[in-house]
Design a protein around this motif. Structure first.
Motif, PDB file in Angstrom:
ATOM      1  N   LYS A 298       0.864  -1.180   0.000  1.00 34.87           N
ATOM      2  CA  LYS A 298       0.000   0.000   0.000  1.00 34.87           C
ATOM      3  C   LYS A 298       0.905   1.236   0.000  1.00 34.87           C
ATOM      4  CE  LYS A 298      -2.320  -1.542   3.867  1.00 34.87           C
ATOM      5  NZ  LYS A 298      -3.283  -1.379   4.962  1.00 34.87           N
TER       6      LYS A 298
ATOM      7  N   TYR B 183      -8.206   6.637   6.307  1.00 40.65           N
ATOM      8  CA  TYR B 183      -7.459   5.994   5.220  1.00 40.65           C
ATOM      9  C   TYR B 183      -6.634   4.783   5.650  1.00 40.65           C
ATOM     10  CZ  TYR B 183      -8.376  10.350   2.680  1.00 40.65           C
ATOM     11  OH  TYR B 183      -8.976  11.420   2.074  1.00 40.65           O
TER      12      TYR B 183
ATOM     13  N   ASP C  69      -7.071   1.707   6.109  1.00 44.71           N
ATOM     14  CA  ASP C  69      -7.218   0.443   5.379  1.00 44.71           C
ATOM     15  C   ASP C  69      -6.552   0.498   4.008  1.00 44.71           C
ATOM     16  OD1 ASP C  69      -8.660  -0.647   7.461  1.00 44.71           O
ATOM     17  OD2 ASP C  69     -10.603  -0.094   6.603  1.00 44.71           O
ATOM     18  N   GLU C  70      -6.355   1.708   3.493  1.00 42.32           N
ATOM     19  CA  GLU C  70      -5.826   1.866   2.136  1.00 42.32           C
ATOM     20  C   GLU C  70      -4.368   2.304   2.093  1.00 42.32           C
ATOM     21  OE1 GLU C  70      -8.545   4.421  -0.134  1.00 42.32           O
ATOM     22  OE2 GLU C  70      -9.843   4.242   1.613  1.00 42.32           O
ATOM     23  N   VAL C  71      -3.898   2.881   3.175  1.00 39.47           N
ATOM     24  CA  VAL C  71      -2.555   3.459   3.231  1.00 39.47           C
ATOM     25  C   VAL C  71      -1.866   2.979   4.507  1.00 39.47           C
ATOM     26  CG1 VAL C  71      -1.262   5.630   3.381  1.00 39.47           C
ATOM     27  CG2 VAL C  71      -3.311   5.503   1.968  1.00 39.47           C
TER      28      VAL C  71
ATOM     29  N   LYS D 205       2.822   3.619  -4.289  1.00 39.54           N
ATOM     30  CA  LYS D 205       2.842   2.156  -4.283  1.00 39.54           C
ATOM     31  C   LYS D 205       4.144   1.554  -4.787  1.00 39.54           C
ATOM     32  CE  LYS D 205      -2.095   1.387  -4.837  1.00 39.54           C
ATOM     33  NZ  LYS D 205      -3.130   0.915  -5.748  1.00 39.54           N
TER      34      LYS D 205
ATOM     35  N   GLU E 211      -4.667  11.178  -1.335  1.00 39.57           N
ATOM     36  CA  GLU E 211      -5.399  10.947  -2.584  1.00 39.57           C
ATOM     37  C   GLU E 211      -4.447  10.937  -3.784  1.00 39.57           C
ATOM     38  OE1 GLU E 211      -8.493  10.058  -3.016  1.00 39.57           O
ATOM     39  OE2 GLU E 211      -9.069  10.270  -0.908  1.00 39.57           O
TER      40      GLU E 211
ATOM     41  N   ARG F  63      -2.503   7.382  -3.825  1.00 39.08           N
ATOM     42  CA  ARG F  63      -3.264   6.129  -3.860  1.00 39.08           C
ATOM     43  C   ARG F  63      -3.338   5.549  -5.246  1.00 39.08           C
ATOM     44  NH1 ARG F  63      -8.744   6.207  -0.770  1.00 39.08           N
ATOM     45  NH2 ARG F  63      -9.343   7.362  -2.569  1.00 39.08           N
TER      46      ARG F  63
END
Length: 181
Positions: free
Chosen positions: A68, A96, A98-100, A156, A178, A181
């Motif tokens: 991530k 964020y 869960d995503e980062v 990433k 943002e 991602r």
């Protein structure tokens, strides 16, 4: 008399020229500073060794960290502005997380502040973001950064996208997230 007056006018003119030159010298824009800063620290970012509260070590280049995007935030309890900014990172982590991957790295110096000071602050404030420690003072020694807070936004593919050395709001953190991602 004329000579003294001429000398005084000359000195005043020289001082005015220096003052105008100093005023004309502009600070670099955020974009210019960030580009230069990324170039300066790029090769050092993965070099440092960091630790979790149990003493397990890792480096930013370790496999698994880059599944991530990363937000790496260096802070110190001796820096009031970096402590004030932790609330915004908690808010961003809740939104964020869960995503980062968030790495909140405490850069204690062992004199002005300690690992225990950081742990106490985290407990008192009820922060839930993951906290790590810069026991070897990599930020200062490797990257030559002495001002806190200091935040890296890494995409990433291990691309250093953004660097900030000021307190950020939750909205600013969100906008930068943002972008990576």
């Amino acid at each position: 008399m004329k000579r003294k007056r001429f000398l005084a006018v000359g000195i005043i003119a020289l001082l005015l020229c220096n003052l105008l030159a100093a005023c004309a010298k502009q600070e670099p824009s955020l974009e210019e500073w960030e580009k230069a800063e990324i170039k300066r620290i790029k090769s050092y970012v993965g070099s440092g060794m960091y630790y979790d509260a149990q003493g397990r070590s890792f480096q930013l280049i370790d496999e698994g960290l880059f599944e991530k995007p990363l937000v790496v935030h260096y802070w110190a309890t001796r820096s009031p502005i970096s402590v004030e900014g932790l609330d915004a990172f908690q808010e961003a982590y809740e939104k964020y997380g869960d995503e980062v991957q968030f790495l909140m790295i405490n850069a204690f110096d062992g004199v002005s502040d300690t690992m225990e000071d950081a742990e106490e602050l985290i407990r008192e404030k009820g922060y839930t973001f993951p906290v790590y420690y810069d026991r070897a003072q990599n930020l200062g020694k490797l990257m030559r950064v002495e001002q806190f807070p200091y935040t890296l936004f890494i995409g990433k593919k291990y691309t250093l996208e953004h660097v900030r050395n000021t307190q950020l709001t939750a909205e600013e953190i969100g906008r930068l997230i943002e972008e990576i991602r």
